[in-house]
Design a protein around this motif. Sequence first.
Motif, PDB file in Angstrom:
ATOM      1  N   ARG A  26       0.835  -1.205   0.000  1.00  0.00           N
ATOM      2  CA  ARG A  26       0.000   0.000   0.000  1.00  0.00           C
ATOM      3  C   ARG A  26       0.866   1.250   0.000  1.00  0.00           C
TER       4      ARG A  26
ATOM      5  N   ASN B   9     -11.026   5.738  -1.433  1.00  0.00           N
ATOM      6  CA  ASN B   9     -10.768   6.010  -0.018  1.00  0.00           C
ATOM      7  C   ASN B   9     -12.014   6.502   0.701  1.00  0.00           C
TER       8      ASN B   9
ATOM      9  N   VAL C 284     -14.242   3.495   1.389  1.00  0.00           N
ATOM     10  CA  VAL C 284     -13.655   2.673   2.464  1.00  0.00           C
ATOM     11  C   VAL C 284     -13.936   3.313   3.820  1.00  0.00           C
ATOM     12  N   LEU C 285     -13.732   4.617   3.922  1.00  0.00           N
ATOM     13  CA  LEU C 285     -13.956   5.313   5.192  1.00  0.00           C
ATOM     14  C   LEU C 285     -15.429   5.299   5.582  1.00  0.00           C
TER      15      LEU C 285
ATOM     16  N   LEU D  70      -8.034   1.407   7.909  1.00  0.00           N
ATOM     17  CA  LEU D  70      -6.881   2.135   7.377  1.00  0.00           C
ATOM     18  C   LEU D  70      -6.011   1.265   6.486  1.00  0.00           C
TER      19      LEU D  70
ATOM     20  N   ASP E 202      -6.979  -0.479   4.152  1.00  0.00           N
ATOM     21  CA  ASP E 202      -7.519  -0.429   2.796  1.00  0.00           C
ATOM     22  C   ASP E 202      -7.424   0.958   2.165  1.00  0.00           C
ATOM     23  N   ILE E 203      -6.898   1.922   2.908  1.00  0.00           N
ATOM     24  CA  ILE E 203      -6.728   3.270   2.380  1.00  0.00           C
ATOM     25  C   ILE E 203      -5.439   3.351   1.567  1.00  0.00           C
TER      26      ILE E 203
ATOM     27  N   PRO F  71      -3.092   6.165   0.573  1.00  0.00           N
ATOM     28  CA  PRO F  71      -2.924   7.583   0.928  1.00  0.00           C
ATOM     29  C   PRO F  71      -2.332   8.426  -0.193  1.00  0.00           C
TER      30      PRO F  71
ATOM     31  N   PHE G 229      -6.994  12.266   0.628  1.00  0.00           N
ATOM     32  CA  PHE G 229      -6.989  11.592   1.918  1.00  0.00           C
ATOM     33  C   PHE G 229      -5.579  11.145   2.298  1.00  0.00           C
TER      34      PHE G 229
ATOM     35  N   ASP H 290      -2.818   9.903   5.238  1.00  0.00           N
ATOM     36  CA  ASP H 290      -2.952   8.990   6.379  1.00  0.00           C
ATOM     37  C   ASP H 290      -3.527   9.710   7.589  1.00  0.00           C
TER      38      ASP H 290
ATOM     39  N   ALA I  65      -7.303  10.516   7.034  1.00  0.00           N
ATOM     40  CA  ALA I  65      -8.099   9.286   7.067  1.00  0.00           C
ATOM     41  C   ALA I  65      -8.235   8.763   8.492  1.00  0.00           C
TER      42      ALA I  65
END
Length: 364
Positions: free
Chosen positions: A72, A105, A108-109, A123, A125-126, A128, A132, A134, A137
Amino acid sequence: MTILRARPRFEYGNTRLRVRRLDRMGEKQLTELMGRDVDGLLGALASTALRTEAEAALARGGGVRRLNAALRAHEARELEVMRGFYGDAARSLVDLLLARFDLHNLLVLLRGVLRRADEEQVLEDIIPVGAFTDVLAREIVRQHEPAAALALLAGWELPDPVTARATVNAFAAYERDANLGHFESAVIAAHTGRIIRELDHLGSVAADLRASLARSVDETNVMALLRLRSALSGRELDTLPGVAPWSPGGSIATSALESALRQVADTETASILSASARYLRTPLEAWSRDHDLAAAQRVLEQRRVVDQISLFRRGDPMGIAMPIAYVAELELETRNLRVLAQGAALRTSPDDLGKQLLLPEARP
């Protein structure tokens, strides 16, 4: 709305991308990574372009979660580096290309907040990149109440003012009917609609990006249609949903989607959709025979990614085509490495892993 006052200059950035794509992994390198355990995979990646992230993961103790975090982080770093190669008008187009990560993102959030999921799992799956970071998020997902998270999104206008307003309005409807599908569809429609309006306004300089977006939307709509037909035939649904699941911006007309959905025979559904987009013909003919949704999605994804990567060869060398191809190649590499990571954790056989990889060299 993005306004380009001068023709985008892609020469410098596209030249840099041609050099950086030499770091991408092909079939031979991916095959050599099969059969390793998680830390062995991390060790092997430490001798690739993922060296920084792989070594950091090993230093923290390794394991599959840190391996996925390394993938990621590497993807996000590569995307931000790519973005930095461009300025002014070209940067604006690249930002529109990367806007899909904002949508990813955001969804996901939202899912994490509404389901009150574990913060760290959300987090993971985010990606950055873009709106968004880190830090942002994490601040959103740590809110204890969905309304508080929505207030932050609205106040910070994330990922953009149009989508933020639509998200707040969709949440008000969600509080009444608790329909997550309708909520997400409204958010997707608002975000995609904004991007489409900007691309259409930009005209020919954005043509490759507009076509790429339409292809992705078509794939999403076709898979939604096939899942609905599967649910109806399996009696998981008694009737069609009141709100159409179609995302805006595709090349397949809504009337064709509606007609295809209501056909009695699957062969007729395949025929109607294939008439709108020729690349659908082979995967949909196969689906009409064996009804394998996973296989249909795999082939659709593979063909789209192959066509996007082929822009390196057939696209405008001084236009947005090169960043489109680069992002597609990077996403493909990340996806395949995630397959290998999961396989290492589950001790999946190399033969089974090979069937899960998407390889441009093996276009069906």
